[in-house]
Scaffold this motif. Structure first.
Motif, PDB file in Angstrom:
ATOM      1  N   UNK A  46       0.812  -1.441  -0.187  1.00 55.44           N
ATOM      2  CA  UNK A  46       0.126  -0.048   0.008  1.00 55.44           C
ATOM      3  C   UNK A  46       0.824   1.335  -0.099  1.00 55.44           C
ATOM      4  N   UNK A  47       2.044   1.264   0.354  1.00 55.96           N
ATOM      5  CA  UNK A  47       2.867   2.427   0.442  1.00 55.96           C
ATOM      6  C   UNK A  47       3.819   2.351  -0.955  1.00 55.96           C
ATOM      7  N   UNK A  48       3.491   1.681  -1.901  1.00 50.58           N
ATOM      8  CA  UNK A  48       4.348   1.605  -3.072  1.00 50.58           C
ATOM      9  C   UNK A  48       3.841   2.733  -3.888  1.00 50.58           C
ATOM     10  N   UNK A  49       4.917   3.579  -4.534  1.00 50.43           N
ATOM     11  CA  UNK A  49       4.498   4.489  -5.403  1.00 50.43           C
ATOM     12  C   UNK A  49       3.997   4.185  -6.757  1.00 50.43           C
ATOM     13  N   UNK A  50       4.696   3.010  -7.307  1.00 51.93           N
ATOM     14  CA  UNK A  50       4.174   2.583  -8.404  1.00 51.93           C
ATOM     15  C   UNK A  50       2.913   1.826  -8.364  1.00 51.93           C
ATOM     16  N   UNK A  51       2.504   1.122  -7.265  1.00 50.48           N
ATOM     17  CA  UNK A  51       1.330   0.411  -7.217  1.00 50.48           C
ATOM     18  C   UNK A  51       0.215   1.461  -7.049  1.00 50.48           C
ATOM     19  N   UNK A  52       0.348   2.479  -6.467  1.00 51.33           N
ATOM     20  CA  UNK A  52      -0.566   3.613  -6.299  1.00 51.33           C
ATOM     21  C   UNK A  52      -0.741   4.458  -7.482  1.00 51.33           C
ATOM     22  N   UNK A  53       0.201   4.648  -8.357  1.00 51.50           N
ATOM     23  CA  UNK A  53       0.130   5.651  -9.458  1.00 51.50           C
ATOM     24  C   UNK A  53       0.197   5.192 -10.713  1.00 51.50           C
ATOM     25  N   UNK A  54       0.725   4.093 -10.981  1.00 49.38           N
ATOM     26  CA  UNK A  54       0.971   3.535 -12.102  1.00 49.38           C
ATOM     27  C   UNK A  54       0.043   3.562 -13.284  1.00 49.38           C
ATOM     28  N   UNK A  55      -1.178   3.067 -13.029  1.00 51.66           N
ATOM     29  CA  UNK A  55      -2.370   3.461 -13.915  1.00 51.66           C
ATOM     30  C   UNK A  55      -2.394   4.624 -14.399  1.00 51.66           C
ATOM     31  N   UNK A  56      -2.240   5.858 -13.643  1.00 57.14           N
ATOM     32  CA  UNK A  56      -2.161   7.131 -14.088  1.00 57.14           C
ATOM     33  C   UNK A  56      -1.173   7.469 -14.982  1.00 57.14           C
ATOM     34  N   UNK A  57       0.181   7.123 -14.866  1.00 52.77           N
ATOM     35  CA  UNK A  57       1.374   7.399 -15.369  1.00 52.77           C
ATOM     36  C   UNK A  57       1.570   6.618 -16.715  1.00 52.77           C
ATOM     37  N   UNK A  58       1.364   5.186 -16.390  1.00 53.58           N
ATOM     38  CA  UNK A  58       1.643   4.101 -17.472  1.00 53.58           C
ATOM     39  C   UNK A  58       0.647   3.004 -17.226  1.00 53.58           C
ATOM     40  N   UNK A  59      -0.419   3.056 -18.073  1.00 55.28           N
ATOM     41  CA  UNK A  59      -1.400   1.843 -17.735  1.00 55.28           C
ATOM     42  C   UNK A  59      -1.007   0.608 -18.135  1.00 55.28           C
ATOM     43  N   UNK A  60      -1.085  -0.401 -17.522  1.00 59.30           N
ATOM     44  CA  UNK A  60      -0.559  -1.703 -17.487  1.00 59.30           C
ATOM     45  C   UNK A  60      -0.511  -2.388 -18.921  1.00 59.30           C
TER      46      UNK A  60
END
Length: 138
Positions: A46-60
């Motif tokens: 839950x603290x991971x930046x990538x997990x929290x924001x990846x979908x906004x920056x770089x959709x999987x």
């Protein structure tokens, strides 16, 4: 001179002063270059930046391992061409839990094995959740 041309000059000057001059091999205190490789992870911290924001920056769904590896190698070649030797920080979902992570590291190491030592990056830093060491039974 146009407004866009002035902005381009300013941006390039900022890059030169903040990054490029610090990446030259004679600078021992250089800033690192951070590459974000993959959104895939075997945990959802839950603290991971990538997990929290990846979908906004770089959709999987846009992640392509081959293209990402090829692009990383292009960056490595650009660093060598310019005699830049920053520390390379590879951020990712757990890199050691994906085959493409091992492929990326192998290709980077193969690439730098052919480069004169003075033009090689000095360190590769890979943050990890450590699950490759084995997880305790719950």
């Amino acid at each position: 001179m146009t407004y866009q041309e002035e902005n381009d000059i300013l941006l390039n000057k900022t890059y030169e002063e903040y990054f490029y001059n610090n990446w030259k091999k004679e600078n021992e205190d250089s800033k690192s270059l951070e590459l974000i490789f993959s959104p895939y992870c075997n945990l959802k911290c839950r603290y991971c930046y990538l997990h929290k924001h990846y979908d906004k920056q770089f959709p999987i769904e846009t992640f392509n391992a081959k293209k990402s590896i090829d692009n990383a190698l292009k960056i490595c070649q650009w660093l060598v061409n310019n005699h830049y030797t920053p520390e390379l920080d590879i951020f990712s979902g757990e890199l050691f839990a994906q085959e493409s992570g091992f492929e990326l590291l192998e290709k980077i190491l193969d690439f730098y094995s052919t480069i004169p030592e003075e033009d090689r990056i000095k360190n590769i830093v890979i943050p990890t959740n450590g699950t490759f060491c084995g997880m305790p039974n719950e």
